[in-house]
Motif scaffolding. Structure first.
Motif: not given
Length: 233
Positions: A40, A43, A45-47, A49, A51, A120, A192
């Motif tokens: 993640a 890619l 993604r923030r925590r 976002d 999944i 990222t 999450s």
């Protein structure tokens, strides 16, 4: 079936699935939540976002070099108050190597390979202080997860290889499929990563192993029978 394989090595790794408060434990192998969190981050993604798409992928890991379990005794000061926080024991694996496998749709796995090549966010092995030994690279193989983990090249280091026997058994832990009889359950299936309400569920797993030939072994083939050599019975 297509599987994404990722070689994981570093001076230190920590893969907790039940750590609480002052005791921060680690499993002997990477967790599903830890590897999906790594993907993640690659890619971007923030925590907070979603999944669900990553959590639906099938996961497994092979232990190529178990390393050593070490303990880090830590003290900490709250910079806002100047008061000492509770003492903590943080456990980690030193000098370990693993092969992680992810099975899923081709388009998803191809995107993950690209993300690992150009992540990222910084990638780490379970904790932020534990970076990998080098850039993480993913490779795609056209076999299912179980077969891919059995067939992957052995990634152990030269010193470890020399110290092992001629035949080495490598443990495998993978998600149990509909046709499998689960042998264990681990609470590391992420729902999450949101810091305000992290949530994990149990997943059923299968424990397997693959035996490989170790041509670098410097151990004797068998232990000598010294009593027989002396004429004892």
């Amino acid at each position: 079936m297509t599987t994404l394989l990722i070689n994981l090595s570093g001076p230190q790794q920590a893969w907790g699935d039940s750590s609480r408060f002052t005791q921060r434990h680690t499993r002997p192998e990477p967790t599903k939540s830890g590897i999906l969190g790594l993907l993640a981050a690659a890619l971007g993604r923030r925590r907070t976002d979603p999944i669900e798409d990553l959590a639906s992928l099938t996961f497994g890991v092979r232990t190529d070099q178990p390393g050593r379990l070490e303990r880090d005794f830590q003290t900490e000061i709250d910079w806002r108050t100047g008061k000492a926080k509770p003492l903590t024991n943080r456990y980690y694996l030193a000098d370990a190597r693993f092969v992680a496998g992810i099975q899923g749709p081709d388009e998803v796995l191809e995107a993950l390979v690209q993300a690992l090549a150009e992540p990222t966010f910084p990638l780490y092995l379970g904790r932020r202080a534990f970076p990998p030994a080098g850039p993480l690279r993913g490779s795609l193989v056209a076999t299912d997860l179980s077969r891919s983990l059995r067939d992957a090249d052995w990634t152990a280091g030269p010193q470890h290889r020399r110290a092992q026997a001629r035949i080495v058994r490598l443990p495998i832990v993978r998600d149990a499929g509909p046709e499998d009889t689960a042998t264990d359950s681990i609470r590391d299936h992420p729902v999450s990563f949101d810091p305000e309400h992290r949530q994990y569920e149990w997943r059923d797993v299968v424990h397997e192993a693959v035996d490989i030939e170790n041509l670098d072994s410097q151990r004797p083939a068998s232990t000598p029978d010294w009593l027989a050599a002396l004429g004892g019975s």
